[in-house]
Scaffold this motif. Structure first.
Motif, short mmCIF file in Angstrom:
data_model
loop_
_atom_site.label_atom_id
_atom_site.label_comp_id
_atom_site.label_asym_id
_atom_site.label_seq_id
_atom_site.Cartn_x
_atom_site.Cartn_y
_atom_site.Cartn_z
N ILE A 47 35.04 36.39 38.02
CA ILE A 47 35.51 37.56 38.78
C ILE A 47 35.93 38.66 37.80
CG2 ILE A 47 37.23 38.39 40.43
CD1 ILE A 47 37.34 35.44 41.49
N GLY A 48 35.30 39.82 37.91
CA GLY A 48 35.51 40.88 36.91
C GLY A 48 34.80 40.46 35.63
N ALA A 49 33.54 40.11 35.78
CA ALA A 49 32.78 39.48 34.68
C ALA A 49 32.52 40.42 33.51
CB ALA A 49 31.45 38.95 35.22
N GLN A 53 30.27 38.27 28.81
CA GLN A 53 30.41 37.40 27.64
C GLN A 53 30.77 35.96 28.03
OE1 GLN A 53 33.63 37.87 24.83
NE2 GLN A 53 34.88 39.08 26.21
N PHE A 54 31.64 35.80 29.04
CA PHE A 54 32.00 34.43 29.43
C PHE A 54 30.93 33.82 30.34
CE2 PHE A 54 36.09 35.88 27.84
CZ PHE A 54 36.43 34.80 27.04
N ALA A 105 36.96 29.32 39.84
CA ALA A 105 36.98 30.78 39.65
C ALA A 105 37.55 31.06 38.28
CB ALA A 105 37.84 31.45 40.73
N TRP A 106 36.97 32.05 37.60
CA TRP A 106 37.40 32.44 36.25
C TRP A 106 37.76 33.91 36.29
CZ3 TRP A 106 38.79 31.03 31.49
CH2 TRP A 106 38.57 31.88 30.40
N LEU A 107 38.95 34.25 35.78
CA LEU A 107 39.35 35.66 35.67
C LEU A 107 39.87 35.87 34.26
CD1 LEU A 107 40.61 34.58 38.71
CD2 LEU A 107 40.76 37.05 38.94
N PRO A 133 39.65 24.64 40.79
CA PRO A 133 40.63 25.40 40.01
C PRO A 133 40.33 26.90 39.90
CG PRO A 133 39.07 24.34 38.55
CD PRO A 133 38.67 23.93 39.95
N VAL A 134 41.42 27.67 39.80
CA VAL A 134 41.35 29.06 39.38
C VAL A 134 41.80 29.06 37.92
CG1 VAL A 134 42.13 31.43 39.80
CG2 VAL A 134 42.11 29.76 41.68
#
Ligand SMILES: C[S@@+](CC[C@H](N)C(=O)[O-])C[C@H]1O[C@@H](n2cnc3c(N)ncnc32)[C@H](O)[C@@H]1O
Length: 252
Positions: A47-49, A53-54, A105-107, A133-134
């Motif tokens: 989210i908000g990639a 890079q990630f 989710a990854w932020l 997981p977040v």
């Protein structure tokens, strides 16, 4: 609204200087593997990639499916197009993802851009499977070590910006209201570019970075001078890369 406009110039600057060398992300790779337990069947929403890079790292490391959600067209244009990465327009409060379909989710460095953290937490709850997981990579103003993060040591006035970022407590409260509980909090080191490289790129870095942009010209030049002196000192002791520490907050 993000704190800065991620237009073409900012996106190009971000791509040029803000992506962390992949070799410097080994501890993040290990930490994410521990908390996400990824398999090729895993779907992770980034989210908000940003420039991806990630998304690219997760795809390379774990062979999983990344949904790279990013509101800025200029940033989206920088995300690598390839199997395993789907690039989608959207933001944290409006994710183009069906209910209960994502495994994580990854932020990364996004919380401070989200105008309504409660709404974002509810939206993330909607798209995640139960127990997923977040994973949040972020610095918080209420954590003692925030001011050890790069580039604060050379540009301490950036604290005017970071002091206004969501605190750890506010973040946990927003996610708790959406049904998440705090599962883990750990500091994760990452190895950045060397000081001479940073000095050479400082102007571009400033254009790409929310917290550097708030500096006055005088503050920026004073910080560059501190950096220049550190480069000279490092020349006698070896020009090592810089280690930065950010928190990984895991909520489920
Ligand atoms: C500092 S960049 C981080 C990019 C990427 N996550 C990384 O770590 O390289 C912040 C990103 O968040 C995006 N953003 C801004 N507002 C957002 C929102 N409300 N929801 C999701 N992403 C947002 C910006 O467009 C920008 O790409």
């Amino acid at each position: 609204m993000a704190r800065i406009t991620y237009d073409d110039e900012t996106a190009a600057a971000f791509k040029a200087v803000r992506e962390i060398p992949r070799d410097g992300l080994g501890q993040w790779r290990a930490a994410i593997r521990r908390h996400l337990s990824p398999t090729p069947e895993t779907t992770l929403v980034d989210i908000g990639a940003g420039t991806g890079q990630f998304a690219a790292a997760f795809s390379d490391w774990f062979g999983l499916e990344v949904l790279a959600v990013e509101p800025s067209a200029a940033m989206r244009a920088q995300i690598p197009r390839r199997p395993g990465i789907r690039v989608l327009a959207g933001d944290a409060s409006a994710l183009p993802v069906p209910d209960g379909t994502a495994d994580g989710a990854w932020l990364s460095l996004v919380l401070h851009h989200i105008p309504d953290l409660d709404a974002a937490a509810r939206e993330i709850r909607r798209v995640l499977r139960p127990g997923a997981p977040v994973l949040i990579r972020q610095g918080y103003p209420d954590r003692a070590d925030t001011k050890r993060t790069f580039p604060w040591e050379f540009f301490p006035e950036t604290a005017r910006a970071t002091d206004t970022f969501p605190s750890l407590e506010q973040t946990c409260q927003a996610f708790a209201a959406a049904g998440f509980r705090r599962d883990a909090l750990e500091q994760v080191p990452e190895t950045l570019i060397s000081l001479p490289e940073f000095l050479a790129r400082a102007d571009t870095y400033r254009r790409s970075d929310t917290i550097m942009r708030i500096l006055t010209e005088q503050e920026f030049l004073a910080g560059k001078e501190r950096l220049r002196r550190a480069v000279l000192e490092a020349a006698t002791s070896g020009q090592e890369a810089r280690t930065n520490w950010l928190d990984l907050l895991v909520l489920r």
